[in-house]
Design a protein around this motif. Structure first.
Motif, mmCIF file in Angstrom:
data_model
loop_
_atom_site.group_PDB
_atom_site.id
_atom_site.type_symbol
_atom_site.label_atom_id
_atom_site.label_comp_id
_atom_site.label_asym_id
_atom_site.label_seq_id
_atom_site.Cartn_x
_atom_site.Cartn_y
_atom_site.Cartn_z
ATOM 1 N N ALA A 152 0.471 -1.613 0.005
ATOM 2 C CA ALA A 152 0.121 0.131 0.150
ATOM 3 C C ALA A 152 1.071 0.968 0.066
ATOM 4 C CB ALA A 152 -1.224 0.312 1.140
ATOM 5 N N GLU A 153 2.217 1.705 0.821
ATOM 6 C CA GLU A 153 2.453 2.422 0.568
ATOM 7 C C GLU A 153 3.232 3.181 -0.833
ATOM 8 O OE1 GLU A 153 5.569 1.772 4.117
ATOM 9 O OE2 GLU A 153 4.489 2.238 5.805
ATOM 10 N N GLN A 154 3.156 1.768 -1.345
ATOM 11 C CA GLN A 154 4.359 2.047 -2.615
ATOM 12 C C GLN A 154 3.088 2.519 -3.292
ATOM 13 O OE1 GLN A 154 7.209 -0.642 -4.064
ATOM 14 N NE2 GLN A 154 7.636 -1.300 -2.143
ATOM 15 N N LEU A 155 2.182 2.178 -2.835
ATOM 16 C CA LEU A 155 1.091 1.516 -4.647
ATOM 17 C C LEU A 155 0.234 2.964 -4.451
ATOM 18 C CD1 LEU A 155 -0.717 0.169 -7.276
ATOM 19 C CD2 LEU A 155 -2.347 -0.808 -5.455
ATOM 20 N N HIS A 156 -0.039 3.292 -3.167
ATOM 21 C CA HIS A 156 -1.353 4.770 -3.252
ATOM 22 C C HIS A 156 -0.638 6.006 -3.449
ATOM 23 C CE1 HIS A 156 -3.822 1.163 -0.422
ATOM 24 N NE2 HIS A 156 -3.496 1.288 -1.622
ATOM 25 N N PRO A 157 0.421 6.333 -3.126
ATOM 26 C CA PRO A 157 1.059 7.655 -3.792
ATOM 27 C C PRO A 157 0.872 7.298 -5.575
ATOM 28 C CG PRO A 157 2.380 6.675 -2.147
ATOM 29 C CD PRO A 157 1.171 5.255 -3.054
ATOM 30 N N LEU A 158 1.173 6.414 -6.044
ATOM 31 C CA LEU A 158 1.134 6.325 -7.555
ATOM 32 C C LEU A 158 -0.523 6.535 -8.276
ATOM 33 C CD1 LEU A 158 3.058 3.644 -8.055
ATOM 34 C CD2 LEU A 158 3.486 5.917 -9.011
ATOM 35 N N LEU A 159 -1.101 5.753 -7.104
ATOM 36 C CA LEU A 159 -2.781 6.370 -7.750
ATOM 37 C C LEU A 159 -3.661 7.451 -7.501
ATOM 38 C CD1 LEU A 159 -4.421 2.707 -5.852
ATOM 39 C CD2 LEU A 159 -3.596 2.743 -8.249
ATOM 40 N N ALA A 160 -3.379 7.774 -7.023
ATOM 41 C CA ALA A 160 -2.868 9.797 -6.945
ATOM 42 C C ALA A 160 -2.498 10.958 -7.308
ATOM 43 C CB ALA A 160 -2.852 10.366 -5.144
ATOM 44 N N GLU A 161 -2.668 9.823 -8.726
ATOM 45 C CA GLU A 161 -1.743 10.775 -9.980
ATOM 46 C C GLU A 161 -2.580 10.619 -10.951
ATOM 47 O OE1 GLU A 161 1.847 9.354 -11.260
ATOM 48 O OE2 GLU A 161 2.591 9.252 -10.062
ATOM 49 N N GLY A 162 -4.271 9.873 -10.124
ATOM 50 C CA GLY A 162 -4.956 9.882 -11.546
ATOM 51 C C GLY A 162 -4.851 9.450 -12.353
ATOM 52 N N PHE A 163 -5.878 7.996 -12.800
ATOM 53 C CA PHE A 163 -5.264 7.666 -14.114
ATOM 54 C C PHE A 163 -7.309 7.191 -14.850
ATOM 55 C CE2 PHE A 163 -1.308 6.516 -12.055
ATOM 56 C CZ PHE A 163 -0.418 6.512 -12.965
ATOM 57 N N ASP A 164 -6.854 7.513 -16.157
ATOM 58 C CA ASP A 164 -8.039 7.023 -16.698
ATOM 59 C C ASP A 164 -8.768 5.834 -16.626
ATOM 60 O OD1 ASP A 164 -9.013 10.529 -17.496
ATOM 61 O OD2 ASP A 164 -7.209 9.557 -18.410
ATOM 62 N N VAL A 165 -7.584 4.880 -17.170
ATOM 63 C CA VAL A 165 -7.679 3.375 -17.102
ATOM 64 C C VAL A 165 -6.749 3.148 -16.611
ATOM 65 C CG1 VAL A 165 -7.999 1.726 -19.104
ATOM 66 C CG2 VAL A 165 -9.030 4.084 -19.597
ATOM 67 N N ILE A 166 -7.184 1.387 -16.253
ATOM 68 C CA ILE A 166 -6.649 1.449 -15.442
ATOM 69 C C ILE A 166 -6.111 -0.932 -15.846
ATOM 70 C CG2 ILE A 166 -5.438 -0.294 -13.215
ATOM 71 C CD1 ILE A 166 -7.012 3.167 -11.722
ATOM 72 N N VAL A 167 -5.090 -0.920 -16.611
ATOM 73 C CA VAL A 167 -5.177 -2.893 -17.254
ATOM 74 C C VAL A 167 -4.786 -3.449 -16.201
ATOM 75 C CG1 VAL A 167 -5.060 -4.032 -18.768
ATOM 76 C CG2 VAL A 167 -5.582 -1.582 -19.774
ATOM 77 N N ILE A 168 -5.237 -4.063 -15.283
ATOM 78 C CA ILE A 168 -4.357 -5.215 -14.966
ATOM 79 C C ILE A 168 -3.308 -6.818 -14.727
ATOM 80 C CG2 ILE A 168 -4.473 -6.580 -12.439
ATOM 81 C CD1 ILE A 168 -6.792 -4.869 -11.749
ATOM 82 N N SER A 169 -1.623 -6.285 -15.186
ATOM 83 C CA SER A 169 -1.456 -7.528 -16.413
ATOM 84 C C SER A 169 -0.982 -8.260 -15.821
ATOM 85 C CB SER A 169 -1.313 -7.262 -18.211
ATOM 86 O OG SER A 169 -0.711 -8.280 -18.103
ATOM 87 N N MET A 170 -0.984 -9.259 -14.246
ATOM 88 C CA MET A 170 0.264 -9.860 -13.317
ATOM 89 C C MET A 170 0.887 -10.539 -14.469
ATOM 90 S SD MET A 170 -0.128 -7.091 -11.156
ATOM 91 C CE MET A 170 1.114 -8.080 -10.333
ATOM 92 N N THR A 171 2.539 -11.014 -13.145
ATOM 93 C CA THR A 171 2.167 -12.251 -13.774
ATOM 94 C C THR A 171 3.019 -12.603 -12.739
ATOM 95 O OG1 THR A 171 3.443 -11.582 -16.090
ATOM 96 C CG2 THR A 171 4.233 -13.338 -14.377
#
Length: 289
Positions: free
Chosen positions: A57-76
């Motif tokens: 959460a400490e790494q991801l949430h600040p990045l999400l704060a930048e704002g994105f119109d579309v999010i694609v999740i493509s994990m390995t």
């Protein structure tokens, strides 16, 4: 969000091979693309990379704060185990939704790249988006769990279930034929070229601007085929006569997967069957003419 902006911001969570292909294909349409990876790699002209453990959460949430119109999740997954799949898919989706709930904006679309491993049919029957999903393996179970997180969130979401992905860097069947390790199974197999997988994502992301997407789409080519037919054709192109192994492990399942819902949206596959797709890959194995 950003309805007046000519450029939309696209975030690819877990940006590996499919993510790179998506970024390259969607770049001409005016998207600003950011890709998240555990290990930072060099930027591409159409893709800006950010290092991030998306389960943190400490790494991801600040990045999400930048704002994105579309999010694609493509994990390995880092490892093929129940724990690996839970972390890569379930935990990542949980953290993503939790992080978005803390933001003032709402993405117009979240797309999750899943797998046809959620289907366990063994009788050669036709399968589509409405077919029962009763996976008997951990991979299908964890993928379904992750799908539910996205579809039950408060955000517009859609799932793309891909069959066996092949393409540059994914030459498993070719190598099996060359090394005489191919399977002679009569069971049906299903596949999608990596370029068509990315193209399906681009197509649906654009389509969602005009109309809501269905909850689930299956991405596969138009020609399910028995494994022995596929490897026999590959071996024939290579001039190989001995290519099967009696103890070779067969593909999981035995089903024919329909791509009709995706085709009905207007998507045209570049590689509609295994012959057109593998022809390009085989060129690097053949002597120059």
């Amino acid at each position: 969000m950003n309805k007046q902006s000519p450029t939309e911001k696209l975030l690819i969570v877990g940006c590996g091979d499919i993510g790179q292909r998506l970024a390259r294909q969607i770049n001409p349409l005016g998207y600003q693309v950011t890709g998240l990876r555990r290990q930072l790699v060099t930027d591409l002209p159409y893709l800006h990379y950010r290092q991030c453990d998306v389960t943190n959460a400490e790494q991801l949430h600040p990045l999400l704060a930048e704002g994105f119109d579309v999010i694609v999740i493509s994990m390995t997954p880092a490892e093929r185990s129940d724990e690996g799949y839970e972390k890569a898919y379930v935990n990542s989706c949980k953290q993503l939704i939790t992080g978005l709930q803390q933001q003032p904006y709402k993405p117009r679309l979240i797309m999750f790249v899943s797998s046809t491993a959620v289907y366990s049919q063994q009788d050669g029957s036709w399968v589509d988006e409405t077919s029962p999903t009763n996976p008997d393996g951990f991979s299908g179970k964890r993928l379904l769990e992750a799908e539910d997180i996205i579809l039950n969130s408060d955000y517009p979401g859609s799932i793309l279930r891909c069959s066996g992905i092949y393409g540059p860097g994914r030459h498993r069947l070719i190598e099996q034929a060359i090394n005489q390790r191919a399977s002679a199974s009569p069971h049906y197999t299903n596949r999608i070229h990596a370029e068509d997988c990315a193209a399906a994502l681009v197509h649906l992301i654009e389509r969602a601007k005009q109309r809501p997407l269905d909850a689930i789409y299956v991405a596969t080519d138009s020609n399910p085929a028995p494994m022995i037919e596929v490897v026999s054709w590959i071996a024939e192109q290579l001039g190989i006569h001995q290519f099967v192994a009696a103890d070779a492990i067969n593909e999981r399942g035995n089903k024919r997967i329909s791509n009709q819902r995706l085709l009905d949206t207007g998507l045209q596959l570049r590689y509609p069957d295994f012959k057109t797709g593998y022809a390009d890959l085989l060129a690097s194995y053949l002597p120059p003419k």
